[in-house]
Design an enzyme around this catalytic site. Structure first.
Site, PDB file in Angstrom:
ATOM      1  N   SER A 292       0.792  -1.293   0.102  1.00 55.55           N
ATOM      2  CA  SER A 292      -0.105   0.189  -0.094  1.00 55.55           C
ATOM      3  C   SER A 292       1.146   1.395   0.087  1.00 55.55           C
ATOM      4  O   SER A 292       1.805   1.203   0.764  1.00 55.55           O
ATOM      5  CB  SER A 292      -1.118  -0.399   0.968  1.00 55.55           C
ATOM      6  OG  SER A 292      -0.291  -0.082   2.355  1.00 55.55           O
ATOM      7  N   GLN A 293       0.366   2.317  -0.517  1.00 58.77           N
ATOM      8  CA  GLN A 293       1.295   3.178  -0.028  1.00 58.77           C
ATOM      9  C   GLN A 293      -0.131   4.657  -0.279  1.00 58.77           C
ATOM     10  O   GLN A 293      -0.775   4.338  -0.561  1.00 58.77           O
ATOM     11  CB  GLN A 293       1.476   3.933  -1.642  1.00 58.77           C
ATOM     12  CG  GLN A 293       2.072   5.209  -1.740  1.00 58.77           C
ATOM     13  CD  GLN A 293       2.826   5.809  -3.473  1.00 58.77           C
ATOM     14  OE1 GLN A 293       2.250   4.728  -4.245  1.00 58.77           O
ATOM     15  NE2 GLN A 293       3.499   6.658  -3.277  1.00 58.77           N
ATOM     16  N   GLY A 294       0.652   5.725   0.787  1.00 52.76           N
ATOM     17  CA  GLY A 294      -0.113   6.833   1.323  1.00 52.76           C
ATOM     18  C   GLY A 294       0.110   8.201   0.973  1.00 52.76           C
ATOM     19  O   GLY A 294       1.504   8.402   0.656  1.00 52.76           O
TER      20      GLY A 294
ATOM     21  N   ASP B  61      -5.144   8.989  13.503  1.00 51.23           N
ATOM     22  CA  ASP B  61      -5.704   8.917  12.158  1.00 51.23           C
ATOM     23  C   ASP B  61      -6.352   8.112  12.086  1.00 51.23           C
ATOM     24  O   ASP B  61      -6.818   6.643  11.683  1.00 51.23           O
ATOM     25  CB  ASP B  61      -4.546   8.316  10.834  1.00 51.23           C
ATOM     26  CG  ASP B  61      -5.072   7.998   9.423  1.00 51.23           C
ATOM     27  OD1 ASP B  61      -6.362   8.963   9.326  1.00 51.23           O
ATOM     28  OD2 ASP B  61      -4.645   7.601   8.368  1.00 51.23           O
TER      29      ASP B  61
END
Length: 250
Positions: free
Chosen positions: A22-24, A154
């Site tokens: 994943s990439q945020g 978050d």
């Protein structure tokens, strides 16, 4: 996905095979079966490698300082929370603060619709029987987190992973990249509001029930200290009201 960021991460992980999952906005998340210190790897054992890439819009020296500071801050929060009563977080395997890398215990497993995040689990139609107890457990854990003076920053259903203990699922909080220490009632209320909005966004049909069960667990997590719970709830309602006004004004 930004290939150059993946290659940059790999340049800091010499001879470590990693797979991007994943990439945020703040980080890239990889998995690997290689331990940072042990020479042999166990194919059945996985680890998480979290990489904070440099921000090109910041001065390089300032960016390096911020990356190091935030990586260490997240590591310290996890270290403080690991083993705390009623709280589950990933254990830290290694820290490379200079390059913005955290090596963490892998949490979760595969379920029918992906990894066992709370978000995915709440979408499984055949698992509804334990939703209430599970969401109460999540609320209880968040209350214990807040009582320790830590704000997640978050809280979403993607940042609550589930692990099987026997036949039961248990929650584990992940991704403290935006976390910080605070005893302010406002910060705790905003934490809860972020989670409420996340549930409303991803599970709108059942969001009222889900949030109600979360709050019941949150109340239970405060134990005998119901005075502080009421303070947070009062501010939480204020935050919700401000949020509704912003929505009405566009």
């Amino acid at each position: 996905m930004s290939d150059h960021l993946v290659e940059l991460a790999k340049s800091h992980l010499t001879n470590i095979p990693v797979s991007l999952i994943s990439q945020g906005a703040e980080s890239l998340i990889f998995t690997t079966t290689t331990h940072p210190y042990m020479e042999t790897s166990d194919e059945g054992q996985q680890y998480i490698v979290k990489f904070r890439p440099p921000k090109k819009y910041r001065h390089p020296q300032l960016d390096a300082q911020l990356t190091k500071r935030r990586t260490l801050a997240e590591a310290r929060l996890l270290q403080r929370l690991y083993g705390a009563d009623g709280i589950s977080v990933p254990s830290i395997i290694a820290v490379d603060a200079r390059n913005g890398i955290l090596w963490l215990e892998y949490i979760g497993q595969q379920i029918e619709n992906g990894v066992s995040s709370l978000k995915n689990y709440l979408w499984l139609e055949d698992s509804k029987a334990d939703y209430e107890s599970l969401l109460r457990a999540v609320g209880d854990m968040i209350a214990r987190l807040h009582q320790m003076g830590i704000v997640h920053g978050d809280l979403t259903t993607s940042n609550v992973m589930l692990q099987k203990h026997g036949s039961q699922w248990a929650p584990c909080l992940i991704d403290f990249g935006l976390g910080f220490t605070s005893d302010l009632v406002e910060d705790k209320a905003v934490d809860l509001y972020v989670l409420e909005r996340a549930i409303l966004s991803t599970h709108p049909v059942h969001s009222d029930n889900y949030n109600s069960w979360l709050m019941e667990g949150y109340k239970k997590g405060y134990g005998k200290d119901q005075g502080k719970f009421k303070q947070v709830m009062k501010r939480y309602e204020d935050v919700r009201m401000r949020g509704r006004k912003r929505s009405m004004l566009g």
